[in-house]
Design a protein around this motif. Sequence first.
Motif, PDB file in Angstrom:
ATOM      1  N   UNK A   1      27.166  -8.364 -60.763  1.00  0.00           N
ATOM      2  CA  UNK A   1      26.608  -7.049 -61.054  1.00  0.00           C
ATOM      3  C   UNK A   1      27.433  -5.893 -60.466  1.00  0.00           C
ATOM      4  N   UNK A   2      27.782  -5.882 -59.170  1.00  0.00           N
ATOM      5  CA  UNK A   2      28.549  -4.753 -58.642  1.00  0.00           C
ATOM      6  C   UNK A   2      29.909  -4.572 -59.324  1.00  0.00           C
ATOM      7  N   UNK A   3      30.599  -5.669 -59.590  1.00  0.00           N
ATOM      8  CA  UNK A   3      31.897  -5.580 -60.247  1.00  0.00           C
ATOM      9  C   UNK A   3      31.788  -5.061 -61.666  1.00  0.00           C
ATOM     10  N   UNK A   4      30.815  -5.554 -62.398  1.00  0.00           N
ATOM     11  CA  UNK A   4      30.616  -5.098 -63.783  1.00  0.00           C
ATOM     12  C   UNK A   4      30.221  -3.632 -63.817  1.00  0.00           C
ATOM     13  N   UNK A   5      29.315  -3.250 -62.917  1.00  0.00           N
ATOM     14  CA  UNK A   5      28.887  -1.850 -62.890  1.00  0.00           C
ATOM     15  C   UNK A   5      30.060  -0.933 -62.546  1.00  0.00           C
ATOM     16  N   UNK A   6      30.874  -1.333 -61.583  1.00  0.00           N
ATOM     17  CA  UNK A   6      32.028  -0.506 -61.203  1.00  0.00           C
ATOM     18  C   UNK A   6      32.969  -0.318 -62.392  1.00  0.00           C
ATOM     19  N   UNK A   7      33.180  -1.364 -63.162  1.00  0.00           N
ATOM     20  CA  UNK A   7      34.044  -1.245 -64.346  1.00  0.00           C
ATOM     21  C   UNK A   7      33.403  -0.354 -65.396  1.00  0.00           C
ATOM     22  N   UNK A   8      32.096  -0.494 -65.602  1.00  0.00           N
ATOM     23  CA  UNK A   8      31.402   0.332 -66.599  1.00  0.00           C
ATOM     24  C   UNK A   8      31.367   1.794 -66.188  1.00  0.00           C
ATOM     25  N   UNK A   9      31.115   2.053 -64.910  1.00  0.00           N
ATOM     26  CA  UNK A   9      31.011   3.430 -64.428  1.00  0.00           C
ATOM     27  C   UNK A   9      32.380   4.096 -64.349  1.00  0.00           C
ATOM     28  N   UNK A  10      33.429   3.309 -64.259  1.00  0.00           N
ATOM     29  CA  UNK A  10      34.812   3.803 -64.252  1.00  0.00           C
ATOM     30  C   UNK A  10      35.024   4.981 -63.302  1.00  0.00           C
ATOM     31  N   UNK A  11      34.483   4.879 -62.095  1.00  0.00           N
ATOM     32  CA  UNK A  11      34.692   5.909 -61.089  1.00  0.00           C
ATOM     33  C   UNK A  11      33.789   7.124 -61.200  1.00  0.00           C
ATOM     34  N   UNK A  12      32.862   7.131 -62.154  1.00  0.00           N
ATOM     35  CA  UNK A  12      31.969   8.281 -62.303  1.00  0.00           C
ATOM     36  C   UNK A  12      30.714   8.160 -61.448  1.00  0.00           C
ATOM     37  N   UNK A  13      30.447   6.978 -60.956  1.00  0.00           N
ATOM     38  CA  UNK A  13      29.271   6.731 -60.110  1.00  0.00           C
ATOM     39  C   UNK A  13      29.682   5.891 -58.913  1.00  0.00           C
ATOM     40  N   UNK A  14      28.953   6.034 -57.817  1.00  0.00           N
ATOM     41  CA  UNK A  14      29.211   5.237 -56.622  1.00  0.00           C
ATOM     42  C   UNK A  14      28.535   3.876 -56.758  1.00  0.00           C
ATOM     43  N   UNK A  15      29.161   2.860 -56.220  1.00  0.00           N
ATOM     44  CA  UNK A  15      28.659   1.498 -56.323  1.00  0.00           C
ATOM     45  C   UNK A  15      28.759   0.852 -54.943  1.00  0.00           C
ATOM     46  N   UNK A  16      27.652   0.369 -54.406  1.00  0.00           N
ATOM     47  CA  UNK A  16      27.627  -0.254 -53.082  1.00  0.00           C
ATOM     48  C   UNK A  16      26.903  -1.589 -53.193  1.00  0.00           C
ATOM     49  N   UNK A  17      27.489  -2.631 -52.579  1.00  0.00           N
ATOM     50  CA  UNK A  17      26.824  -3.936 -52.578  1.00  0.00           C
ATOM     51  C   UNK A  17      26.327  -4.256 -51.174  1.00  0.00           C
ATOM     52  N   UNK A  18      25.148  -4.870 -51.116  1.00  0.00           N
ATOM     53  CA  UNK A  18      24.527  -5.275 -49.858  1.00  0.00           C
ATOM     54  C   UNK A  18      24.063  -6.715 -50.035  1.00  0.00           C
ATOM     55  N   UNK A  19      24.368  -7.565 -49.072  1.00  0.00           N
ATOM     56  CA  UNK A  19      23.873  -8.945 -49.120  1.00  0.00           C
ATOM     57  C   UNK A  19      22.987  -9.159 -47.892  1.00  0.00           C
ATOM     58  N   UNK A  20      21.800  -9.716 -48.128  1.00  0.00           N
ATOM     59  CA  UNK A  20      20.814  -9.911 -47.055  1.00  0.00           C
ATOM     60  C   UNK A  20      20.807 -11.364 -46.591  1.00  0.00           C
ATOM     61  N   UNK A  21      20.903 -11.566 -45.290  1.00  0.00           N
ATOM     62  CA  UNK A  21      20.818 -12.889 -44.670  1.00  0.00           C
ATOM     63  C   UNK A  21      21.644 -13.955 -45.389  1.00  0.00           C
ATOM     64  N   UNK A  22      22.946 -13.729 -45.521  1.00  0.00           N
ATOM     65  CA  UNK A  22      23.762 -14.746 -46.197  1.00  0.00           C
ATOM     66  C   UNK A  22      23.879 -16.014 -45.364  1.00  0.00           C
TER      67      UNK A  22
END
Length: 108
Positions: free
Chosen positions: A19-40
């Motif tokens: 999801x984060x990678x796909x969103x970053x490609x779709x947003x193409x730098x127009x939106x901020x994208x941050x990933x968080x992983x809980x209790x890996x």
Amino acid sequence: GGLMVGLVGADHVKFDSGVPGRYARMAAGTRENVSVILNPTLIDTRPSGTVSNILNSASSQFPDTITLQLRYVKEGVDFRSPEMRKPENTGGVLPLADYIIVTEDGTT
């Protein structure tokens, strides 16, 4: 403006994939994208089938055992050869996530 939050499984977040990678490609730098992983767990941070015999690999109580980045080799380097271990053949590293949150008791 606005905020979009997606709650997905670890395999859909880690190492800038899913999801984060796909969103970053779709947003193409127009939106901020941050990933968080809980209790890996160790299982969450390693390739499938590589940790089945490691004690406590399914527990988030041992955050010091997780893999924080994934190294990849340059294009054209055979990943099965000894050459892939040489530092000059590193193509880069992918972070597990932008933020990692580990709670004291391992629950979210």
